[in-house]
Design an enzyme around this catalytic site. Sequence first.
Site, PDB file in Angstrom:
ATOM      1  N   GLU A  68       2.044 -19.865 -58.909  1.00  0.00           N
ATOM      2  CA  GLU A  68       1.141 -19.924 -60.064  1.00  0.00           C
ATOM      3  C   GLU A  68       1.237 -21.273 -60.765  1.00  0.00           C
ATOM      4  OE1 GLU A  68       3.243 -17.513 -59.442  1.00  0.00           O
ATOM      5  OE2 GLU A  68       2.066 -15.670 -59.201  1.00  0.00           O
ATOM      6  N   ARG A 271      12.334 -18.763 -49.138  1.00  0.00           N
ATOM      7  CA  ARG A 271      11.675 -18.715 -50.448  1.00  0.00           C
ATOM      8  C   ARG A 271      12.682 -18.854 -51.570  1.00  0.00           C
ATOM      9  NH1 ARG A 271      10.098 -18.961 -54.681  1.00  0.00           N
ATOM     10  NH2 ARG A 271       8.232 -18.117 -55.687  1.00  0.00           N
ATOM     11  N   GLU A 313      10.881 -29.358 -52.254  1.00  0.00           N
ATOM     12  CA  GLU A 313      10.746 -30.335 -51.173  1.00  0.00           C
ATOM     13  C   GLU A 313       9.896 -29.819 -50.023  1.00  0.00           C
ATOM     14  OE1 GLU A 313      14.169 -33.518 -51.156  1.00  0.00           O
ATOM     15  OE2 GLU A 313      14.930 -31.597 -50.406  1.00  0.00           O
ATOM     16  N   GLU A 340      -0.787 -25.016 -48.756  1.00  0.00           N
ATOM     17  CA  GLU A 340       0.038 -26.214 -48.659  1.00  0.00           C
ATOM     18  C   GLU A 340       0.201 -26.635 -47.200  1.00  0.00           C
ATOM     19  OE1 GLU A 340       3.026 -26.176 -52.484  1.00  0.00           O
ATOM     20  OE2 GLU A 340       3.636 -25.095 -50.702  1.00  0.00           O
TER      21      GLU A 340
END
Length: 437
Positions: A68, A271, A313, A340
């Site tokens: 978000e 994650r 990163e 991404e």
Amino acid sequence: MSNGLARMALLGYRVAGICAYPLASPYLTYRAFKGKEERQRRMERFGYPSAPRPRGPLIWVHAASVGETLAVIPMIRELLRREIHILLTTGTVTSASLVRQRLGDEVIHQYVPLDVKFPIKRFIAYWRPDAAITAESEIWPTTVAELARRQIPQIRVNARISDRSFARWSSHPSIAELLFGKLALVVARDDVDAERFRDLGAWPVVTSGNLKGDTDPPPCDQQEVDRYLAQIGSRRTWAAICTFEGEEEAAAFVHRALKPRDEQLTIIVPRHPERGDQIETMLKEKGLVVARRSRGDAITAETDIFLGDTIGEMGLYLRLTDISFVGRSLTAEGGQNPLESTMLGCAVLSGPNVQNFRDTYLHLVRKGGARMIRDTEMLAKAVHYLMTNEVARRKMIDSGEEAIQDLRGALSITLKALEPYINPLTVSARLRPANAG
């Protein structure tokens, strides 16, 4: 349930929060011990500020976690350009780190207060936001009530509501209407979400598309990218990113299955990086050689797994490969943002459980930029096929880039919808500069 009973239920929620309030401190202490809270900033959770409120118009923007936060950064930059101060709250340590990296001191960052009467009242009374913009799927009843009581406009952007949440709210329509009806504006990601918000009592609702389509690719240190590429040399690579428990085991299975044929390097980016020790132990038990980014380990010819156990990163890891399996989709549910990977030129693979990003994946699959896999064996076959078939891999990458272009435009629609709320604040800021007495 009648309107009166719905009000009593919400009152019960608030009372329960007050009763549980004394337990909040030990709970947050435990979370800090587990690395899920910043110990020195715990008081922000109770609504106590750690920064002064600037003079002039201020909008409170809340983004629950990393995804978000990434989505709203372009919107925040547009609001800053309009001379409006931004108070940005997030709920996780990783998202706070991301805010420091991407926005620095351009915004005021605080951890979001607990959805309990005392912290929320304290927080709102101190910061006095002119509007509250939220990019989170959850509704927090006490926060909604306190903002409404002060007549502070509440706006949802990039709004979505999961199948489970919609079913839950739909089973209590009176409660839903009392809460969703207090929203001044909902800017939904797609038509399905928009209709769900309307069904639950929100109005007005507009559809914008996904703000994540207008984000920039994650940045990186190019020197570090070049250093690792030199270490990798001619070896093929693939990455399993945003993985949850069980998906690292799947990546290890794929690696071991393909190694005799492909001699590939597997990149695993969990994650939750704090699981790094646990993941390394599991990989070593399977006889795999692990290099960890957090230790600064070099990648050698003997390295099987490059473990990306650092925060912020992703831009580095995705630039080391052009095949990306996006996690929370095989052994976990909900999915993670595939954009991404697509932006950085990766062919995208995903498990079937992508409810939170259904429309994004549907678009990518239709365009040919992503492929869904059913299980670990199918993942191994797909990774091998893409690593050894340059034409097919390049076609997926090109198709993904086309899909990204189709998804752009949500930011301009969102800003247009926000104009009735932000234009008066811009005028106010320019008439009375922030440093005025």
